[in-house]
Design a protein around this motif. Structure first.
Motif, mmCIF file in Angstrom:
data_model
loop_
_atom_site.group_PDB
_atom_site.id
_atom_site.type_symbol
_atom_site.label_atom_id
_atom_site.label_comp_id
_atom_site.label_asym_id
_atom_site.label_seq_id
_atom_site.Cartn_x
_atom_site.Cartn_y
_atom_site.Cartn_z
ATOM 1 N N HIS A 35 0.848 -0.971 0.000
ATOM 2 C CA HIS A 35 0.032 -0.081 -0.115
ATOM 3 C C HIS A 35 1.000 1.220 0.061
ATOM 4 O O HIS A 35 0.293 2.284 -0.213
ATOM 5 C CB HIS A 35 -1.016 -0.069 1.137
ATOM 6 C CG HIS A 35 -0.245 -0.031 2.511
ATOM 7 N ND1 HIS A 35 -0.045 -1.296 3.271
ATOM 8 C CD2 HIS A 35 0.058 1.010 3.296
ATOM 9 C CE1 HIS A 35 0.475 -1.029 4.413
ATOM 10 N NE2 HIS A 35 0.736 0.391 4.494
ATOM 11 N N GLU A 53 -3.515 -2.629 -9.938
ATOM 12 C CA GLU A 53 -4.446 -2.815 -8.877
ATOM 13 C C GLU A 53 -4.319 -4.288 -8.487
ATOM 14 O O GLU A 53 -4.565 -4.634 -7.163
ATOM 15 C CB GLU A 53 -5.878 -2.506 -9.370
ATOM 16 C CG GLU A 53 -6.438 -1.424 -8.706
ATOM 17 C CD GLU A 53 -7.697 -0.869 -9.273
ATOM 18 O OE1 GLU A 53 -7.785 0.428 -9.204
ATOM 19 O OE2 GLU A 53 -8.514 -1.559 -10.005
ATOM 20 N N GLY A 56 -2.293 -4.982 -5.844
ATOM 21 C CA GLY A 56 -2.453 -4.745 -4.581
ATOM 22 C C GLY A 56 -1.780 -3.436 -4.197
ATOM 23 O O GLY A 56 -1.886 -2.902 -2.791
ATOM 24 N N VAL A 57 -1.154 -2.685 -4.939
ATOM 25 C CA VAL A 57 -0.834 -1.194 -4.738
ATOM 26 C C VAL A 57 -1.772 -0.053 -4.762
ATOM 27 O O VAL A 57 -2.988 -0.355 -5.436
ATOM 28 C CB VAL A 57 0.454 -0.859 -5.543
ATOM 29 C CG1 VAL A 57 1.747 -1.899 -5.434
ATOM 30 C CG2 VAL A 57 0.119 -0.739 -7.305
ATOM 31 N N THR A 58 -1.612 0.983 -4.242
ATOM 32 C CA THR A 58 -2.474 2.133 -4.485
ATOM 33 C C THR A 58 -2.296 2.635 -5.567
ATOM 34 O O THR A 58 -1.135 2.863 -6.332
ATOM 35 C CB THR A 58 -2.029 3.237 -3.328
ATOM 36 O OG1 THR A 58 -1.839 2.794 -2.105
ATOM 37 C CG2 THR A 58 -2.907 4.513 -3.349
ATOM 38 N N VAL A 59 -3.455 2.712 -6.225
ATOM 39 C CA VAL A 59 -3.735 3.155 -7.937
ATOM 40 C C VAL A 59 -4.495 4.521 -8.028
ATOM 41 O O VAL A 59 -5.638 4.490 -7.367
ATOM 42 C CB VAL A 59 -4.130 1.889 -8.552
ATOM 43 C CG1 VAL A 59 -4.432 2.493 -10.108
ATOM 44 C CG2 VAL A 59 -3.408 0.763 -8.700
ATOM 45 N N ILE A 60 -3.921 5.481 -8.410
ATOM 46 C CA ILE A 60 -4.685 6.730 -8.711
ATOM 47 C C ILE A 60 -4.918 6.773 -10.408
ATOM 48 O O ILE A 60 -3.832 6.754 -11.130
ATOM 49 C CB ILE A 60 -3.926 7.791 -8.138
ATOM 50 C CG1 ILE A 60 -3.788 7.844 -6.638
ATOM 51 C CG2 ILE A 60 -4.890 9.251 -8.607
ATOM 52 C CD1 ILE A 60 -2.835 8.646 -6.203
ATOM 53 N N TYR A 79 -0.650 13.403 -3.300
ATOM 54 C CA TYR A 79 -1.304 12.293 -2.526
ATOM 55 C C TYR A 79 -0.264 11.912 -1.299
ATOM 56 O O TYR A 79 -0.793 11.837 -0.406
ATOM 57 C CB TYR A 79 -1.395 11.096 -3.459
ATOM 58 C CG TYR A 79 -2.005 9.768 -2.768
ATOM 59 C CD1 TYR A 79 -3.438 9.719 -2.500
ATOM 60 C CD2 TYR A 79 -1.260 8.843 -2.471
ATOM 61 C CE1 TYR A 79 -3.882 8.768 -1.818
ATOM 62 C CE2 TYR A 79 -1.726 7.668 -1.774
ATOM 63 C CZ TYR A 79 -3.023 7.594 -1.400
ATOM 64 O OH TYR A 79 -3.430 6.481 -0.836
ATOM 65 N N GLU A 83 -1.192 12.038 2.649
ATOM 66 C CA GLU A 83 -1.205 10.795 3.544
ATOM 67 C C GLU A 83 -0.144 11.026 4.482
ATOM 68 O O GLU A 83 -0.033 9.952 5.398
ATOM 69 C CB GLU A 83 -0.985 9.764 2.573
ATOM 70 C CG GLU A 83 -2.267 9.347 1.567
ATOM 71 C CD GLU A 83 -3.418 8.869 2.407
ATOM 72 O OE1 GLU A 83 -3.465 7.944 3.019
ATOM 73 O OE2 GLU A 83 -4.259 9.433 2.145
#
Lengths: 234, 118
Positions: A35, A53, A56-60, A79, A83
């Motif tokens: 993440h 995705e 499992g990583v954060t995708v924008i 981002y 965060e």
């Protein structure tokens, strides 16, 4: 104890073929949590975002394509700032950076000696294509002329920023000229900038996908425009 | 004489706007003091050039430093139109850039808000 959250940021556009491998190998080498890896998909027309995705990583996902790596990088940095990340390492999505170099950058930036560290492919350009060496050296020279910043590889996408740099660097470019603009903003904010050697890995894919030297003209044009607008906007 | 007065009156507005914008930028901390002062000094020099255009021209003529003909009414209008066009181009260029920045910001904010966190 100081919180040390490190994020890896990958701006990507139509990299569905390789991004899965880039994510897997980088996560394995750096030990970063899934993440904490942020992939910003710049409106790809292939399955780049889906592959990221699935990993499992954060995708924008950008709604609009920004026409260069500057747009998704700025989004990812915004981002990461929101965060609360303390350090961010940016890298290209085409697999041209060795995961070991990403780890090296993470280690270097978390030492807190510098605010911005560049993984320079030109300190030791062995293995780099000769025309890429010429193109990148030319752009580094132009960056020096325009902004007075002397670095060996102004266009490297492998960079590390600490929280101070995240907060103080405000990029306006959306194209590939953001690399030089980031150095310019760092200079304006008196940030400590350093370069460490990094390897450039060329595959048939990255050669075909990479920037041509002709794009250098666009970069120069946009840098001059940015510099001019700054003067006019006074 | 009247032509030089017209030249001054037509163009002094640009100088005043230029100085005003720099003072505003300085008060809002958008530019450094050094840059604001440098730009204001340049605008003041332009203003002085407009104010003393006739004596400067005479001085240059007497000392054989120029061969150009004295200012005509057409020159006054052409110079003013030229300066006005250039300033409008710069302002529009700057406005388009700002609009582009806002669109990028909107794209960024929306993308982040709609993103899927694992």
């Amino acid at each position: 104890m100081k919180q040390r959250r490190v994020a890896i940021l990958i701006p990507a556009w139509n990299e569905g073929t390789v991004i899965g491998e880039v994510i897997t190998s980088t996560l394995a080498t750096t030990g970063i949590e899934t993440h904490d890896m942020i992939v910003v998909d710049d409106g790809s027309t292939d399955n780049t975002a889906d592959v990221a995705e699935a990993a499992g990583v954060t995708v924008i996902r950008h709604i609009l394509n920004s026409g260069g790596a500057g747009g998704p990088t700025t989004t990812g940095l915004a981002y990461a700032k929101a965060e609360g990340y303390q350090y961010v390492v940016t890298m290209d999505a085409d697999g041209q950076h060795a995961p070991a170099d990403v780890k090296k950058l993470i280690d270097a930036i978390t030492e807190d000696k510098y605010d911005l560290i560049i993984g320079s492919r030109l300190i030791d350009s062995t293995g780099m294509l000769w025309y890429r060496v010429i193109g990148n050296k030319g752009l580094s020279f132009i960056t020096k002329v325009l902004f007075g910043i002397g670095v060996t590889d102004s266009q490297s996408g492998l960079r590390a920023l600490n929280r101070k740099a995240l907060e103080q660097i405000n990029l306006k470019s959306t194209g590939y000229e953001f690399c030089s603009e980031m150095l310019w903003r760092a200079k304006q904010q008196n940030l400590r900038v350093e370069e460490i050697p990094a390897q450039a890995i060329y595959t048939d894919y990255s050669i075909a996908k990479g920037q041509s030297n002709w794009n250098g003209f666009n970069i120069v044009k946009n840098l001059v425009k940015r510099k001019m607008l700054e003067l006019i906007d006074a | 004489m009247l032509k030089y007065v017209l030249l001054f009156l037509f163009n002094i507005a640009f100088v005043i706007i230029g100085i005003g914008r720099n003072l505003q930028a300085l008060s809002q901390h958008r530019v450094s003091r050094f840059r604001a002062v440098t730009t204001i000094v340049l605008w003041v020099l332009v203003g002085l050039g407009l104010l003393f255009a006739e004596p400067i021209f005479r001085y240059l003529q007497i000392n054989s430093l120029t061969d150009s003909t004295p200012l005509s009414l057409y020159d006054v209008v052409a110079i003013t139109a030229g300066i006005f066009s250039v300033s409008m181009i710069f302002r529009l260029y700057s406005k388009v850039d700002r609009l582009e920045q806002r669109l990028d910001q909107l794209n960024r904010e929306l993308s982040i808000r709609l993103s899927n966190k694992p």
